[in-house]
Scaffold this motif. Sequence first.
Motif, PDB file in Angstrom:
ATOM      1  N   VAL A 274       5.842   6.600   8.225  1.00 39.09           N
ATOM      2  CA  VAL A 274       6.331   7.007   6.902  1.00 39.09           C
ATOM      3  C   VAL A 274       5.875   6.024   5.834  1.00 39.09           C
ATOM      4  N   SER A 275       5.944   4.728   6.134  1.00 41.06           N
ATOM      5  CA  SER A 275       5.532   3.713   5.165  1.00 41.06           C
ATOM      6  C   SER A 275       4.034   3.801   4.880  1.00 41.06           C
ATOM      7  N   LEU A 276       3.231   4.011   5.910  1.00 36.52           N
ATOM      8  CA  LEU A 276       1.786   4.121   5.712  1.00 36.52           C
ATOM      9  C   LEU A 276       1.429   5.366   4.912  1.00 36.52           C
ATOM     10  N   VAL A 277       2.120   6.473   5.187  1.00 34.91           N
ATOM     11  CA  VAL A 277       1.877   7.686   4.409  1.00 34.91           C
ATOM     12  C   VAL A 277       2.227   7.454   2.943  1.00 34.91           C
ATOM     13  N   PHE A 278       3.353   6.791   2.696  1.00 37.99           N
ATOM     14  CA  PHE A 278       3.751   6.508   1.311  1.00 37.99           C
ATOM     15  C   PHE A 278       2.728   5.599   0.633  1.00 37.99           C
ATOM     16  N   LEU A 279       2.261   4.594   1.328  1.00 37.14           N
ATOM     17  CA  LEU A 279       1.248   3.706   0.754  1.00 37.14           C
ATOM     18  C   LEU A 279      -0.052   4.453   0.492  1.00 37.14           C
ATOM     19  N   PHE A 280      -0.419   5.357   1.395  1.00 38.03           N
ATOM     20  CA  PHE A 280      -1.644   6.130   1.203  1.00 38.03           C
ATOM     21  C   PHE A 280      -1.543   7.025  -0.025  1.00 38.03           C
ATOM     22  N   LEU A 281      -0.380   7.668  -0.210  1.00 36.52           N
ATOM     23  CA  LEU A 281      -0.198   8.540  -1.353  1.00 36.52           C
ATOM     24  C   LEU A 281      -0.189   7.775  -2.674  1.00 36.52           C
ATOM     25  N   ASN A 282       0.159   6.499  -2.614  1.00 33.62           N
ATOM     26  CA  ASN A 282       0.244   5.683  -3.824  1.00 33.62           C
ATOM     27  C   ASN A 282      -0.820   4.601  -3.864  1.00 33.62           C
ATOM     28  N   ARG A 283      -1.896   4.790  -3.129  1.00 34.47           N
ATOM     29  CA  ARG A 283      -2.893   3.727  -3.017  1.00 34.47           C
ATOM     30  C   ARG A 283      -3.542   3.396  -4.357  1.00 34.47           C
ATOM     31  N   ARG A 284      -3.644   4.376  -5.256  1.00 33.29           N
ATOM     32  CA  ARG A 284      -4.312   4.098  -6.524  1.00 33.29           C
ATOM     33  C   ARG A 284      -3.497   3.143  -7.388  1.00 33.29           C
TER      34      ARG A 284
END
Length: 290
Positions: A274-284
């Motif tokens: 879940v944390s990695l998905v959240f970071l991926f979605l907010n990577r910009r």
Amino acid sequence: MAKAKFDDQARAGLSLIAPPFLYALVILAAPLLTILAYSFLTDGYLEIIRDFTLDNYTQVLTDPIVRTVMLRSLVVAAIVTLATVVMAFPVAYYVSFCVRPEKKAMWLFLITIPFWTSYLIRVFLWKVILGYNGVINSSLTGLGIIDEPLTFILYNTNAIVLTLAHAYAPFAILPIFVALEKIDRSLLEAGRDLGESRLMTFWRVTLPLAMPGVIAAVLIVFIPTIGDYVTPEVIGGGKIPMIANLIQVQMLALDNRPLGSALAVTAMAIVAVVSLVFLFLNRRFLRVRQ
């Protein structure tokens, strides 16, 4: 010559970080590896290494009770995270933009006051506030607003969310404040000079630049909240267990360390995903802005 100098500096750097790195490796990795090893056993003894099995993980993934508790933990952690960040952002914004520089240290000092007391004490204080004969019920009864104490303000999910949001609020305020402090004020002035309203300047300039702090606050709150044990036990009255309570029952009450370890490893894996998905979605928003 330059390469030799670089190698010397690299060795010096490694010699400096090696002791704390090894210490952290032993302190952090050893318990995790132990839990991981337990999760593959058929009993609670690491000496019996011939009985490795995947049955514990099969039970975890197929048990409807585990799925229900895990889903509840994720939902509660998400609500707590959302409520905490929404409440923390205005406070951090006020301290960063409205408080005079010489008084910011005092405000940060006041924000950290809850850390002076034990987390367990703060949880019990909320039980006193929300209890049947607690502060809220006593006040409402004394004012004549209600005839009998309210019974629905404690031992439910709302009370757990309220307690956790209060407990983790400082953890969300501080990273957001740091991100806001790094914003160049001239960018905000430029936005207003170009005709943008304060609201649109906030939406287009301030909020995007503050997102790294918001993302940090989300992770700092979400990760420990999903594994919280004390609040569901005290404020939920043991009627609304989360995954940590289920792990405690398996580990201690039932002495089933392999299944408890499998629950812990599964929970850690889900939180990591879940944390990695959240970071991926907010990577910009995590890119360094020059």
